[in-house]
Each structure stands twice: as C-alpha cells, then as structure tokens.
Design a protein around this motif. Sequence first.
Motif, mmCIF file in Angstrom:
data_model
loop_
_atom_site.group_PDB
_atom_site.id
_atom_site.type_symbol
_atom_site.label_atom_id
_atom_site.label_comp_id
_atom_site.label_asym_id
_atom_site.label_seq_id
_atom_site.Cartn_x
_atom_site.Cartn_y
_atom_site.Cartn_z
ATOM 1 N N PRO A 1 0.733 0.618 13.825
ATOM 2 C CA PRO A 1 1.074 -0.475 12.893
ATOM 3 C C PRO A 1 2.496 -0.984 13.077
ATOM 4 O O PRO A 1 2.782 -2.147 12.796
ATOM 5 C CB PRO A 1 0.920 0.178 11.510
ATOM 6 C CG PRO A 1 0.114 1.405 11.716
ATOM 7 C CD PRO A 1 0.363 1.863 13.111
ATOM 8 N N ILE B 1 -2.664 6.492 3.009
ATOM 9 C CA ILE B 1 -1.467 6.777 2.218
ATOM 10 C C ILE B 1 -1.846 6.872 0.739
ATOM 11 O O ILE B 1 -2.456 5.969 0.187
ATOM 12 C CB ILE B 1 -0.414 5.663 2.420
ATOM 13 C CG1 ILE B 1 -0.048 5.553 3.906
ATOM 14 C CG2 ILE B 1 0.826 5.928 1.571
ATOM 15 C CD1 ILE B 1 0.802 4.354 4.254
ATOM 16 N N GLY C 1 8.559 -5.547 5.389
ATOM 17 C CA GLY C 1 9.411 -4.505 5.969
ATOM 18 C C GLY C 1 8.577 -3.617 6.876
ATOM 19 O O GLY C 1 7.584 -4.072 7.460
ATOM 20 N N ASP C 2 8.957 -2.336 6.985
ATOM 21 C CA ASP C 2 8.260 -1.432 7.899
ATOM 22 C C ASP C 2 6.780 -1.328 7.548
ATOM 23 O O ASP C 2 6.431 -0.881 6.457
ATOM 24 C CB ASP C 2 8.862 -0.029 7.820
ATOM 25 C CG ASP C 2 10.303 -0.005 8.303
ATOM 26 O OD1 ASP C 2 10.562 -0.576 9.370
ATOM 27 O OD2 ASP C 2 11.147 0.577 7.600
ATOM 28 N N GLN D 1 16.528 -2.220 0.609
ATOM 29 C CA GLN D 1 16.761 -1.884 2.013
ATOM 30 C C GLN D 1 17.773 -2.850 2.606
ATOM 31 O O GLN D 1 17.907 -3.979 2.155
ATOM 32 C CB GLN D 1 15.466 -1.930 2.824
ATOM 33 C CG GLN D 1 14.853 -3.325 2.944
ATOM 34 C CD GLN D 1 13.637 -3.333 3.847
ATOM 35 O OE1 GLN D 1 12.597 -2.795 3.504
ATOM 36 N NE2 GLN D 1 13.766 -3.957 5.009
ATOM 37 N N VAL E 1 3.295 0.488 7.972
ATOM 38 C CA VAL E 1 2.957 1.864 8.350
ATOM 39 C C VAL E 1 1.451 2.131 8.378
ATOM 40 O O VAL E 1 1.018 3.217 8.759
ATOM 41 C CB VAL E 1 3.651 2.871 7.399
ATOM 42 C CG1 VAL E 1 5.162 2.832 7.625
ATOM 43 C CG2 VAL E 1 3.339 2.600 5.935
ATOM 44 N N PHE E 2 0.658 1.161 7.965
ATOM 45 C CA PHE E 2 -0.791 1.385 7.936
ATOM 46 C C PHE E 2 -1.515 0.045 7.968
ATOM 47 O O PHE E 2 -1.142 -0.880 7.255
ATOM 48 C CB PHE E 2 -1.165 2.160 6.669
ATOM 49 C CG PHE E 2 -2.638 2.440 6.507
ATOM 50 C CD1 PHE E 2 -3.223 3.540 7.124
ATOM 51 C CD2 PHE E 2 -3.442 1.608 5.724
ATOM 52 C CE1 PHE E 2 -4.574 3.807 6.974
ATOM 53 C CE2 PHE E 2 -4.801 1.875 5.570
ATOM 54 C CZ PHE E 2 -5.360 2.975 6.197
ATOM 55 N N ARG F 1 17.934 -6.566 0.927
ATOM 56 C CA ARG F 1 16.879 -7.149 0.102
ATOM 57 C C ARG F 1 16.995 -6.503 -1.279
ATOM 58 O O ARG F 1 17.029 -5.289 -1.389
ATOM 59 C CB ARG F 1 15.505 -6.878 0.693
ATOM 60 C CG ARG F 1 14.399 -7.436 -0.193
ATOM 61 C CD ARG F 1 13.073 -7.441 0.511
ATOM 62 N NE ARG F 1 13.171 -8.122 1.773
ATOM 63 C CZ ARG F 1 12.458 -7.783 2.853
ATOM 64 N NH1 ARG F 1 11.603 -6.795 2.789
ATOM 65 N NH2 ARG F 1 12.591 -8.451 3.975
ATOM 66 N N ARG G 1 -0.964 6.830 -3.164
ATOM 67 C CA ARG G 1 0.031 6.112 -3.967
ATOM 68 C C ARG G 1 -0.056 6.571 -5.415
ATOM 69 O O ARG G 1 -1.083 7.080 -5.858
ATOM 70 C CB ARG G 1 -0.220 4.603 -3.913
ATOM 71 C CG ARG G 1 -0.241 4.006 -2.513
ATOM 72 C CD ARG G 1 1.134 3.650 -2.039
ATOM 73 N NE ARG G 1 1.126 2.993 -0.737
ATOM 74 C CZ ARG G 1 2.226 2.777 -0.017
ATOM 75 N NH1 ARG G 1 3.406 3.174 -0.465
ATOM 76 N NH2 ARG G 1 2.165 2.172 1.150
ATOM 77 N N GLU H 1 -0.245 -1.695 4.699
ATOM 78 C CA GLU H 1 0.680 -0.978 3.833
ATOM 79 C C GLU H 1 2.069 -0.931 4.442
ATOM 80 O O GLU H 1 2.241 -0.603 5.614
ATOM 81 C CB GLU H 1 0.177 0.457 3.571
ATOM 82 C CG GLU H 1 -1.172 0.461 2.870
ATOM 83 C CD GLU H 1 -1.456 1.747 2.123
ATOM 84 O OE1 GLU H 1 -0.535 2.301 1.501
ATOM 85 O OE2 GLU H 1 -2.617 2.192 2.167
ATOM 86 N N SER H 2 3.043 -1.276 3.617
ATOM 87 C CA SER H 2 4.441 -1.072 3.997
ATOM 88 C C SER H 2 4.846 0.288 3.438
ATOM 89 O O SER H 2 4.032 0.971 2.806
ATOM 90 C CB SER H 2 5.306 -2.170 3.398
ATOM 91 O OG SER H 2 5.325 -2.039 1.997
ATOM 92 N N VAL H 3 6.090 0.694 3.658
ATOM 93 C CA VAL H 3 6.541 1.961 3.079
ATOM 94 C C VAL H 3 6.343 1.947 1.569
ATOM 95 O O VAL H 3 5.924 2.920 0.966
ATOM 96 C CB VAL H 3 8.028 2.205 3.426
ATOM 97 C CG1 VAL H 3 8.529 3.482 2.755
ATOM 98 C CG2 VAL H 3 8.217 2.309 4.931
ATOM 99 N N LYS H 4 6.614 0.790 0.961
ATOM 100 C CA LYS H 4 6.616 0.716 -0.498
ATOM 101 C C LYS H 4 5.241 0.535 -1.137
ATOM 102 O O LYS H 4 5.017 1.030 -2.226
ATOM 103 C CB LYS H 4 7.510 -0.447 -0.973
ATOM 104 C CG LYS H 4 8.974 -0.312 -0.629
ATOM 105 C CD LYS H 4 9.640 0.842 -1.334
ATOM 106 C CE LYS H 4 9.835 0.606 -2.834
ATOM 107 N NZ LYS H 4 10.424 1.801 -3.460
ATOM 108 N N ALA H 5 4.325 -0.243 -0.491
ATOM 109 C CA ALA H 5 3.108 -0.598 -1.213
ATOM 110 C C ALA H 5 1.976 -1.035 -0.298
ATOM 111 O O ALA H 5 2.190 -1.341 0.875
ATOM 112 C CB ALA H 5 3.412 -1.734 -2.194
ATOM 113 N N ALA H 6 0.778 -1.060 -0.875
ATOM 114 C CA ALA H 6 -0.404 -1.530 -0.159
ATOM 115 C C ALA H 6 -0.688 -2.977 -0.561
ATOM 116 O O ALA H 6 -0.536 -3.341 -1.719
ATOM 117 C CB ALA H 6 -1.597 -0.659 -0.504
#
Lengths: 365, 124
Positions: free
Chosen positions: B85, A293, B34-35, A29, B37-38, A17, A295, B58-63
């Motif tokens: 998740p 998380i 993608g993955d 990824q 996580v939340f 991607r 950010r 949330e993915s690894v990269k963003a919410a």
Amino acid sequence: MTKQTFLHDKHIALGARMVDFAGWDMPVQYSSIIEEHKTVREAVGLFDVSHMGELIVYGEDSLPFLNKLVPQDISKLIDLKAVYCQLTNKKGGIIDDLIVYKLEDKKYLVIVNASRIDEDLNWMVRNKCGFDVTIVNESHNYSLLAVQGPKACELIKSLGVETLPAFFNIKRSELFNINLWISRTGYTGEDGVEILVRNEFSEYLWDKLLEAGKAFGIKPIGLGARDTLRLEAALHLYGNDLDENTTPVEAGLAWSVSKTKTEDYNGKKVILEQLASGTDKKLIGLKMCDKSIARHGYEIFYNNEKIGNVTSGGISPIRGDNIALAYIKNLDNLAVGSTIQILIRDKLHDAEIIKRPFVEKKNKS
Amino acid sequence: MNESMLCTKTHEYVLEQDGKYEVGITDYAIEQLGDIVFVELPEVGTEFSKNEAFATIESVKAASEIYMPISGKVVEINEEIVNSPELLNDDSYENKWFVKIESSAPQVEFADLLDYSDYKEEIE
C-alpha cells in the motif's frame, strides 16, 4: 473556539497538518507519521504537548488530600520524585490518569490530560472539603515540550545539563539560560525527558532544541506518531483505553495500586475487592493474524460470542504488523497465545493475544 | 494526474482507456490521507452501482471507504497496491489505479463528475 499552544506558529511554519484534539488545534504530522515514529525509535523527536494540564496542589493537607484521590501511596514520594496515578471515582472508575510530582514538602505538581482538566478540577474541588489545601491551575502559564528517543538524553546533556534526573524524577534546571523543569518521563516507551517551561520562553526553546538537535537527527513529531508510539509501548490513552467505568485493576494497572496504603481513597473498596477476587473484564494486547487493522470500537468474538471491544488499534511501524489494546470478558481459557476474532467490515479476522508492551521499553530506570 | 480524468467530490477519479475505465483516488486524496497502510479491493467480476463502496483504504489514523464514480463490473484489480500500500505514497510510482471496470453507464451517471481542472478548483 479552538485553543492554540504558544508553539502554534512554529507548527504552521514547519508545514504541519493541524487537527482538533481535545479542543486544541494541534499538529498531527509534519512529514509522515511512520517516518516520525521511526525518528523517535532511532534518534530523537521533539513534541509540543503544551495542551496538557499542569495543576499545583499545595498546603498543610496536600499529602492526605492527594492520598484520598488516588490508589497510589503519595506518602512514599520523596522530593522531586514522581508517580503515575489514576484519579478514581467512588466506584474505582478512572476520571483521569496523571503524574504526581512532589516538588517539595506540602507542594505537588500534577500533570493531567488536556481533555480532562475541567473534570479533574471539579472532582478535586468536590473532594477538598475538610482539607487545608489550595489547587492552582497553571495550565495556561506553562508549555510542555517532550524530547524522546535513544538520543534524547545525549542531546540534553550536550546542552550543559550534567546530570539528568533519574527515571520518573524531576529537577529544576536551565537550558539556553532559561529556567525550566526537566522531568525524566514520556509517552513513547523511549528514554527521554519532558520539559516544563513558562509560555514566554517556549518558542525560543523549541527553535533552540531543533537547532541543537540537528546533530542528533532530531525532527518535530506530531500527535499521529505520538499515538502509534504509545500504542507500541502499550501505554493507555484516556478516553480510548481508560474511562470512568473502568478501574485500574481492569485496565492492567494493578502494579500502580498500593497494596499497603492504610488511608481510605475513592474507590478503595471496589479496587481491593478486585485485587482479591478478580475482575469481570480485562485489558489485553492483540496482534492481527492478517494485514487488517483493528480500530477503536471494533467488536471481539470468541466461539461466536461477543466478548469485548477494541479500545486502541493500529499499525506497529517497528514490528511491521498490526496491534491493538482491547477489553474482553475475563475468561479463564483466554490468555497469551489464544486466538480470538475481530469483526472488521462484517468479516471476522483472527487476532492473537500477545504480551504487552508490544515493543521493548527503553526507559527503564 | 491525467487531465482527461473525471473526479468526484469525494476524491475518486475515473479515466477511460481502451474501452475500459480505470478507477482510483486523486493525488489530493492520497496526500490528505498521509501514510497509506492498507488497501482492500473487490474480486474481479464483482458488479457495483454508481456511488457504491467498492474498496477500503486505511491510513495510519483511519479507515475510509472508496466509492464507484460510475457503475460497472470489475475486470482487473491492482494487486501491487494491495501487497504494498505504501506505493500509493511513492511519487515515483505511477500505477496508482485501484480497479479497471467495464461500464455501460448511461450519460446521466457522468453528469455530477468534475473534470480535473474543476476538481482542482473545488479542492483549493
């Protein structure tokens, strides 16, 4: 227009991607960021980081010129040795963070961030007056492939390179009959190398490394995992954790500032003053106390007072919790073990200040 | 994916089942994220209007915020995806719904929803 590395077709063929990063169309990824992350921590990963910039600085005054640009002492470098540096402005703020390699007497290789090549070159040219030095931007001629992970060195050795350069050293070498440079550096916290190769050989080298690496469990790794890996290793990302209003001392990089260098350099006055009497803000490492998380940009509170911002945050696939780098006011009572709060979608979440790096580094010399 | 689900252009779906509506995000959205996580879901009993953000993923990269395809009151939430998740990325896991709602949404709220085949055309 978005730029492409010479390996762009390879990424597409591998089903990556693609995303825009600093004006480059780069793989974020190939399979899953978490899987790719674990591959690098457990075996070996191959990264295309050809978007990064390569500058050659040479000439009679190349040493005093570089010494004017960075807080580190470049005169300490022996041939084929490298040092992590920051390009500082007059106020000590960081224009870029970079690695300076001494290739030979009066000739240096400087590897810089893709997003900062133009700023770096402008700044270097502005500081060039009076120095007999030539700066050549070689970025468009070279590709950079990173091979990182506990099996990385084993893989490279299996390809006929008997002795690898020591940590933060570079050597001229040959892989698959291609002349290239092997540097014992990386951005993952793992042992490994970065390979500088002329563009025309990069596709061939990429294929060969993936093929030979199979026995070692190699996988291509995108920028997504590169980011989670560097965060676990608490390595700064320019634009997130470093900028022109932040000095190396504030950024927790005082270890990389020479305390003995006699020459003047940009920002020296501010940096020495901060080393002597402290800073108003400081970089800290955090772990979230719940599953939320942190950010980039999120606000940090202590006793209902805003004391800073998160600059990088995300998951730690290895620790299994969520971590962040942040800048906070340099309050005496806040240290490792203290609890502060992060504002996430209008709610405060507890986070604990913890030691950096977040995982044990495996690339000690 | 169930062929009778209705989708939004922002990749949520709503599926009527036994007088209630199941709300979640499409396979396409999960693949793009993608993955995962939340996941944060609202409390049972909370009422939402159409297009109101009701969950965060949330993915690894963003919410990302998730929006209600139609108005309604939450009567059940999927605790499994809150606790794990990563189940959302697991092809063998079938219960990927986020919440179940009771809704008396007027027909006009359904007007801009796409049936699954139109949605697929939209994203291709």
